[in-house]
Design a protein around this motif. Structure first.
Motif, PDB file in Angstrom:
ATOM      1  N   LYS A 176       0.816  -1.214   0.000  1.00  0.00           N
ATOM      2  CA  LYS A 176       0.000   0.000   0.000  1.00  0.00           C
ATOM      3  C   LYS A 176       0.850   1.266   0.000  1.00  0.00           C
ATOM      4  CE  LYS A 176      -0.905   0.727   4.947  1.00  0.00           C
ATOM      5  NZ  LYS A 176      -1.966   0.747   5.980  1.00  0.00           N
ATOM      6  N   ASN A 177       2.125   1.123   0.420  1.00  0.00           N
ATOM      7  CA  ASN A 177       3.041   2.263   0.387  1.00  0.00           C
ATOM      8  C   ASN A 177       3.908   2.259  -0.875  1.00  0.00           C
ATOM      9  OD1 ASN A 177       2.943   3.873   3.080  1.00  0.00           O
ATOM     10  ND2 ASN A 177       2.841   1.734   3.726  1.00  0.00           N
ATOM     11  N   HIS A 178       3.582   1.357  -1.819  1.00  0.00           N
ATOM     12  CA  HIS A 178       4.266   1.254  -3.110  1.00  0.00           C
ATOM     13  C   HIS A 178       5.730   0.835  -2.969  1.00  0.00           C
ATOM     14  CE1 HIS A 178       0.690   3.114  -4.803  1.00  0.00           C
ATOM     15  NE2 HIS A 178       0.828   4.132  -3.958  1.00  0.00           N
ATOM     16  N   TYR A 179       6.065   0.183  -1.828  1.00  0.00           N
ATOM     17  CA  TYR A 179       7.411  -0.371  -1.674  1.00  0.00           C
ATOM     18  C   TYR A 179       7.502  -1.720  -2.387  1.00  0.00           C
ATOM     19  CZ  TYR A 179       7.597   2.917   2.287  1.00  0.00           C
ATOM     20  OH  TYR A 179       7.555   4.031   3.078  1.00  0.00           O
ATOM     21  N   TYR A 180       6.407  -2.453  -2.376  1.00  0.00           N
ATOM     22  CA  TYR A 180       6.343  -3.790  -2.981  1.00  0.00           C
ATOM     23  C   TYR A 180       5.278  -3.720  -4.067  1.00  0.00           C
ATOM     24  CZ  TYR A 180       6.513  -8.957  -3.031  1.00  0.00           C
ATOM     25  OH  TYR A 180       6.676 -10.278  -3.379  1.00  0.00           O
ATOM     26  N   GLN A 181       5.706  -3.470  -5.292  1.00  0.00           N
ATOM     27  CA  GLN A 181       4.770  -3.311  -6.398  1.00  0.00           C
ATOM     28  C   GLN A 181       4.516  -4.654  -7.071  1.00  0.00           C
ATOM     29  OE1 GLN A 181       4.773   0.445  -8.582  1.00  0.00           O
ATOM     30  NE2 GLN A 181       6.839   0.819  -7.804  1.00  0.00           N
ATOM     31  N   VAL A 182       3.292  -4.845  -7.533  1.00  0.00           N
ATOM     32  CA  VAL A 182       2.870  -6.132  -8.086  1.00  0.00           C
ATOM     33  C   VAL A 182       2.421  -5.948  -9.533  1.00  0.00           C
ATOM     34  CG1 VAL A 182       1.322  -8.103  -7.808  1.00  0.00           C
ATOM     35  CG2 VAL A 182       2.122  -6.843  -5.789  1.00  0.00           C
ATOM     36  N   PRO A 183       3.278  -6.283 -10.478  1.00  0.00           N
ATOM     37  CA  PRO A 183       2.853  -6.202 -11.887  1.00  0.00           C
ATOM     38  C   PRO A 183       1.909  -7.346 -12.219  1.00  0.00           C
ATOM     39  CG  PRO A 183       5.050  -7.141 -11.743  1.00  0.00           C
ATOM     40  CD  PRO A 183       4.671  -6.743 -10.343  1.00  0.00           C
ATOM     41  N   GLN A 184       1.128  -7.164 -13.272  1.00  0.00           N
ATOM     42  CA  GLN A 184       0.219  -8.207 -13.733  1.00  0.00           C
ATOM     43  C   GLN A 184       0.488  -8.530 -15.197  1.00  0.00           C
ATOM     44  OE1 GLN A 184      -3.768  -6.561 -12.553  1.00  0.00           O
ATOM     45  NE2 GLN A 184      -3.975  -8.551 -11.560  1.00  0.00           N
ATOM     46  N   LEU A 185       0.155  -9.752 -15.580  1.00  0.00           N
ATOM     47  CA  LEU A 185       0.209 -10.136 -16.984  1.00  0.00           C
ATOM     48  C   LEU A 185      -0.951  -9.495 -17.740  1.00  0.00           C
ATOM     49  CD1 LEU A 185       0.910 -13.967 -16.604  1.00  0.00           C
ATOM     50  CD2 LEU A 185       2.586 -12.178 -17.102  1.00  0.00           C
ATOM     51  N   LYS A 186      -0.833  -9.472 -19.058  1.00  0.00           N
ATOM     52  CA  LYS A 186      -1.976  -9.061 -19.858  1.00  0.00           C
ATOM     53  C   LYS A 186      -3.134 -10.015 -19.566  1.00  0.00           C
ATOM     54  CE  LYS A 186       0.066  -9.410 -23.792  1.00  0.00           C
ATOM     55  NZ  LYS A 186       0.306  -9.374 -25.263  1.00  0.00           N
ATOM     56  N   GLN A 187      -4.364  -9.513 -19.690  1.00  0.00           N
ATOM     57  CA  GLN A 187      -5.526 -10.316 -19.325  1.00  0.00           C
ATOM     58  C   GLN A 187      -5.572 -11.617 -20.117  1.00  0.00           C
ATOM     59  OE1 GLN A 187      -9.182  -8.143 -19.355  1.00  0.00           O
ATOM     60  NE2 GLN A 187     -10.447  -9.936 -18.927  1.00  0.00           N
ATOM     61  N   GLU A 188      -5.202 -11.562 -21.394  1.00  0.00           N
ATOM     62  CA  GLU A 188      -5.221 -12.776 -22.215  1.00  0.00           C
ATOM     63  C   GLU A 188      -4.212 -13.799 -21.693  1.00  0.00           C
ATOM     64  OE1 GLU A 188      -4.486 -14.130 -26.894  1.00  0.00           O
ATOM     65  OE2 GLU A 188      -4.334 -12.025 -26.277  1.00  0.00           O
ATOM     66  N   ASP A 189      -3.008 -13.332 -21.365  1.00  0.00           N
ATOM     67  CA  ASP A 189      -1.980 -14.243 -20.848  1.00  0.00           C
ATOM     68  C   ASP A 189      -2.380 -14.793 -19.486  1.00  0.00           C
ATOM     69  OD1 ASP A 189      -0.452 -13.783 -23.085  1.00  0.00           O
ATOM     70  OD2 ASP A 189       0.717 -12.164 -22.157  1.00  0.00           O
ATOM     71  N   MET A 190      -2.970 -13.939 -18.658  1.00  0.00           N
ATOM     72  CA  MET A 190      -3.416 -14.378 -17.347  1.00  0.00           C
ATOM     73  C   MET A 190      -4.475 -15.466 -17.473  1.00  0.00           C
ATOM     74  SD  MET A 190      -5.112 -12.091 -14.262  1.00  0.00           S
ATOM     75  CE  MET A 190      -3.978 -10.748 -14.612  1.00  0.00           C
ATOM     76  N   GLN A 191      -5.398 -15.275 -18.397  1.00  0.00           N
ATOM     77  CA  GLN A 191      -6.462 -16.248 -18.603  1.00  0.00           C
ATOM     78  C   GLN A 191      -5.894 -17.580 -19.085  1.00  0.00           C
ATOM     79  OE1 GLN A 191      -9.621 -15.138 -17.798  1.00  0.00           O
ATOM     80  NE2 GLN A 191     -10.210 -17.289 -17.852  1.00  0.00           N
TER      81      GLN A 191
END
Length: 210
Positions: A176-191
């Protein structure tokens, strides 16, 4: 031949014939010593961190976790010494952070190692805390798998979720303090990843106990 078998059997000390305080295997004691030493090291490092923490929220988390870890330590040490049920059983840690994760990356300045203790920030300290908790969780898991004393095994085993919960609390604080950022895959790749496994066909509950 029968006489030799009898002599061999006498060389074994079965767990129900051994005094509880000596009901420990060699691997168990080595791993327990390492796990407890790691726990002590993490708690002692928290003493150094405390004076450098700026955020009152992180200071509150650190103090609450140290109090819990102190009781965990006493419970483990008592069980190790007696081999019996401790006077204070394993407790359940309740974190104060919520379960909401912020996804995505925000631009940030490249980091370099601090050159003095005055440069240690809450981001650094919370990362140290998480690293200690993750290391302790791994050591406790290894110890539980090697422990022969049933009470000590249960204490180590039941302590693992608490260490995980504390590490997750630090993760939530960092996120929440942006010290540990969490990237995500593209929705298609995630699916594609989500759908990469299929359930087994047929009734598989027949061999399961309820």
């Amino acid at each position: 031949m029968m006489q030799n078998q009898g002599q061999n059997q006498q060389q074994f000390e079965y767990s129900d014939q051994v005094q509880p305080q000596f009901n420990h295997g060699g691997h168990e004691l080595f791993d327990a010593h390492e796990a407890i030493s790691g726990l002590v090291g993490g708690m002692e490092q928290c003493l150094m961190y405390d004076q450098h923490i700026q955020d009152p929220e992180l200071k509150s988390i650190a103090q609450r976790q140290k109090t819990f870890l102190s009781q965990m330590y006493n419970t483990i040490v008592e069980t190790l010494k007696t081999g019996q049920t401790p006077s204070v059983k394993t407790q359940s840690y309740q974190m104060t952070e919520n379960n909401t994760t912020l996804y995505g990356m925000q631009p940030s300045q490249p980091k370099a190692p601090a050159q003095s203790v005055n440069e240690l920030s809450d981001q650094c300290i919370s990362s140290f805390m998480m690293g200690n908790l993750k290391a302790n969780a791994g050591a406790f898991c290894t110890t539980a798998l090697e422990t022969t004393n049933p009470v000590l095994r249960r204490v180590f085993q039941d302590s693992i979720p608490n260490l995980i919960e504390m590490a997750y609390e630090i993760y939530q604080y960092q996120n929440k303090n942006h010290y540990y950022q969490v990237p995500q895959l593209k929705q298609e790749d995630m699916q594609n990843y989500i759908n990469s496994f299929a359930p087994m066909p047929g009734n598989i509950s027949g061999g399961m106990t309820h």
